[in-house]
Design a protein around this motif. Sequence first.
Motif, PDB file in Angstrom:
ATOM      1  N   SER A  44       5.778 -20.617 119.367  1.00  0.00           N
ATOM      2  CA  SER A  44       5.412 -21.819 120.113  1.00  0.00           C
ATOM      3  C   SER A  44       6.614 -22.328 120.919  1.00  0.00           C
ATOM      4  CB  SER A  44       4.925 -22.908 119.162  1.00  0.00           C
ATOM      5  OG  SER A  44       5.969 -23.308 118.282  1.00  0.00           O
ATOM      6  N   TYR A  45       6.358 -23.290 121.789  1.00  0.00           N
ATOM      7  CA  TYR A  45       7.448 -23.916 122.532  1.00  0.00           C
ATOM      8  C   TYR A  45       8.276 -24.791 121.590  1.00  0.00           C
ATOM      9  CZ  TYR A  45       4.853 -22.627 126.775  1.00  0.00           C
ATOM     10  OH  TYR A  45       4.205 -21.934 127.775  1.00  0.00           O
ATOM     11  N   ALA A  46       9.590 -24.804 121.791  1.00  0.00           N
ATOM     12  CA  ALA A  46      10.495 -25.554 120.912  1.00  0.00           C
ATOM     13  C   ALA A  46      11.187 -26.655 121.695  1.00  0.00           C
ATOM     14  CB  ALA A  46      11.535 -24.614 120.301  1.00  0.00           C
ATOM     15  N   PHE A  47      10.981 -27.914 121.272  1.00  0.00           N
ATOM     16  CA  PHE A  47      11.678 -29.041 121.901  1.00  0.00           C
ATOM     17  C   PHE A  47      11.851 -30.142 120.869  1.00  0.00           C
ATOM     18  CE2 PHE A  47       7.149 -29.449 122.615  1.00  0.00           C
ATOM     19  CZ  PHE A  47       6.880 -30.767 122.302  1.00  0.00           C
ATOM     20  N   GLU A  48      12.796 -31.041 121.145  1.00  0.00           N
ATOM     21  CA  GLU A  48      13.178 -32.049 120.154  1.00  0.00           C
ATOM     22  C   GLU A  48      12.707 -33.461 120.493  1.00  0.00           C
ATOM     23  OE1 GLU A  48      17.383 -31.668 119.940  1.00  0.00           O
ATOM     24  OE2 GLU A  48      17.331 -29.659 119.037  1.00  0.00           O
ATOM     25  N   ASN A  49      12.563 -33.776 121.786  1.00  0.00           N
ATOM     26  CA  ASN A  49      12.156 -35.109 122.204  1.00  0.00           C
ATOM     27  C   ASN A  49      11.573 -35.008 123.606  1.00  0.00           C
ATOM     28  OD1 ASN A  49      14.441 -35.032 124.028  1.00  0.00           O
ATOM     29  ND2 ASN A  49      15.731 -35.624 122.293  1.00  0.00           N
ATOM     30  N   PHE A  50      11.233 -36.158 124.203  1.00  0.00           N
ATOM     31  CA  PHE A  50      10.554 -36.129 125.490  1.00  0.00           C
ATOM     32  C   PHE A  50      11.431 -35.531 126.587  1.00  0.00           C
ATOM     33  CE2 PHE A  50       9.294 -38.312 129.510  1.00  0.00           C
ATOM     34  CZ  PHE A  50       8.084 -37.661 129.671  1.00  0.00           C
ATOM     35  N   VAL A  51      12.680 -35.951 126.680  1.00  0.00           N
ATOM     36  CA  VAL A  51      13.563 -35.422 127.726  1.00  0.00           C
ATOM     37  C   VAL A  51      13.764 -33.919 127.542  1.00  0.00           C
ATOM     38  CG1 VAL A  51      15.890 -35.499 128.687  1.00  0.00           C
ATOM     39  CG2 VAL A  51      14.699 -37.631 128.125  1.00  0.00           C
ATOM     40  N   HIS A  52      13.950 -33.483 126.289  1.00  0.00           N
ATOM     41  CA  HIS A  52      14.093 -32.055 126.021  1.00  0.00           C
ATOM     42  C   HIS A  52      12.795 -31.318 126.354  1.00  0.00           C
ATOM     43  CE1 HIS A  52      15.081 -28.586 123.068  1.00  0.00           C
ATOM     44  NE2 HIS A  52      15.564 -28.330 124.258  1.00  0.00           N
ATOM     45  N   PRO A 275      -1.430 -28.930 126.352  1.00  0.00           N
ATOM     46  CA  PRO A 275      -1.944 -28.600 125.014  1.00  0.00           C
ATOM     47  C   PRO A 275      -1.123 -27.636 124.164  1.00  0.00           C
ATOM     48  CG  PRO A 275      -3.407 -27.807 126.756  1.00  0.00           C
ATOM     49  CD  PRO A 275      -2.443 -28.736 127.397  1.00  0.00           C
ATOM     50  N   PRO A 276      -0.594 -26.520 124.707  1.00  0.00           N
ATOM     51  CA  PRO A 276       0.179 -25.641 123.819  1.00  0.00           C
ATOM     52  C   PRO A 276       1.495 -26.254 123.358  1.00  0.00           C
ATOM     53  CG  PRO A 276       0.265 -24.825 126.066  1.00  0.00           C
ATOM     54  CD  PRO A 276      -0.734 -25.937 126.052  1.00  0.00           C
ATOM     55  N   PHE A 277       2.058 -27.136 124.154  1.00  0.00           N
ATOM     56  CA  PHE A 277       3.296 -27.811 123.750  1.00  0.00           C
ATOM     57  C   PHE A 277       3.036 -28.744 122.566  1.00  0.00           C
ATOM     58  CE2 PHE A 277       4.520 -26.498 127.979  1.00  0.00           C
ATOM     59  CZ  PHE A 277       5.887 -26.299 127.897  1.00  0.00           C
ATOM     60  N   PHE A 278       1.843 -29.347 122.548  1.00  0.00           N
ATOM     61  CA  PHE A 278       1.546 -30.358 121.548  1.00  0.00           C
ATOM     62  C   PHE A 278       0.594 -29.862 120.471  1.00  0.00           C
ATOM     63  CE2 PHE A 278       2.225 -32.933 125.571  1.00  0.00           C
ATOM     64  CZ  PHE A 278       3.582 -33.052 125.343  1.00  0.00           C
ATOM     65  N   HIS A 279       0.389 -28.533 120.436  1.00  0.00           N
ATOM     66  CA  HIS A 279      -0.421 -27.891 119.385  1.00  0.00           C
ATOM     67  C   HIS A 279      -1.807 -28.536 119.293  1.00  0.00           C
ATOM     68  CE1 HIS A 279       3.310 -25.940 118.173  1.00  0.00           C
ATOM     69  NE2 HIS A 279       3.879 -27.136 118.151  1.00  0.00           N
TER      70      HIS A 279
END
Length: 328
Positions: A44-52, A275-279
């Motif tokens: 899946s896509y990996a990010f830590e917060n909104f800016v990331h 959708p794929p970013f937020f599962h």
Amino acid sequence: MSVMDLPKVELHLHHEGAAPPAFIRQLAFEKKVDLSRIIADDGSYAFENFVHFLQVYEAATSVLQSPEDFARLTRAILEQSAEQGVVYCESFLSPDFCGGGDVAAWREYLQAIQETALKAEADLGIILRGIVTPVRHFGPEQAKRTALCAAETAGDWIVGLGMGGDEGQGHQGDFAYAFDMAREAGLRLTTHAGEFGGPDSVWEAIRDLNVERIGHGVRAIEDSKLIEELVARQITLEVCPGSNVVLGLYPSLGEHPIARLRDAGVRVTVSTDDPPFFHTTMRREYDMLSQTFGWDESDFRALNQTAAEAAFCDTATKERVMKLLETS
């Protein structure tokens, strides 16, 4: 019938943000681009917060480099949307990612996207329309170039102008020239506000851009006068509950204000955002809303009626969508 099986209208879907990770990984492999830093171990896509998230989004988009890439992406998006029961969708498209904001290049990308969408409509029964989208953190001057692309291709398929990106950059009014240009070309208007920007950003969107829809808009719940204004103007919110929870705007769906906004008379709709970013998927959104708020088939049919009424497409297309909503 399960609420998840109902025909659905989705008004807030970012085209590149709907790209399945496997699709982006395949493109990266073909182009010999290393995207390992944005992909988690589970694929899946990996990010830590909104800016990331915005940085990961733009990194994923970097492998979409030609009209053919966007044609392939469009088919992948519409196949997965059709599987979710979506019969009509409006997707945010950015000329910044489709030719760098150049009108001639944008026309080539748009032709590839539109031809693919029309074929998918014939094959899958799903109708797609496009909303051209300036990226807020690219600045007002770039937004003017994007709006020119929108104005030059306005018509039955490109139906609106919206604005996404980092709400922390500038003010809505900074982009008034771009929105005025789109309005003069006959395009309908929406903008992201009331997500991370708070209720003040919604007031700005209404006052300075005169939009008829708001992307997200959920933080309007914090201002009773703003709720009254939204109801009076019949402004529709493109609400993306799963996105709001994943990005930390609300700790859980139970604390999300969509039900309170609806009960207050605000016109709300349901979409997946990226959708794929937020599962998430449209079926999952419906299932979770049903479980959390006790909404039943009549509630979701009413939501879809609201969404169809708020769609930016022409009257003939809207009548087709209404019939599709009534088929089951």
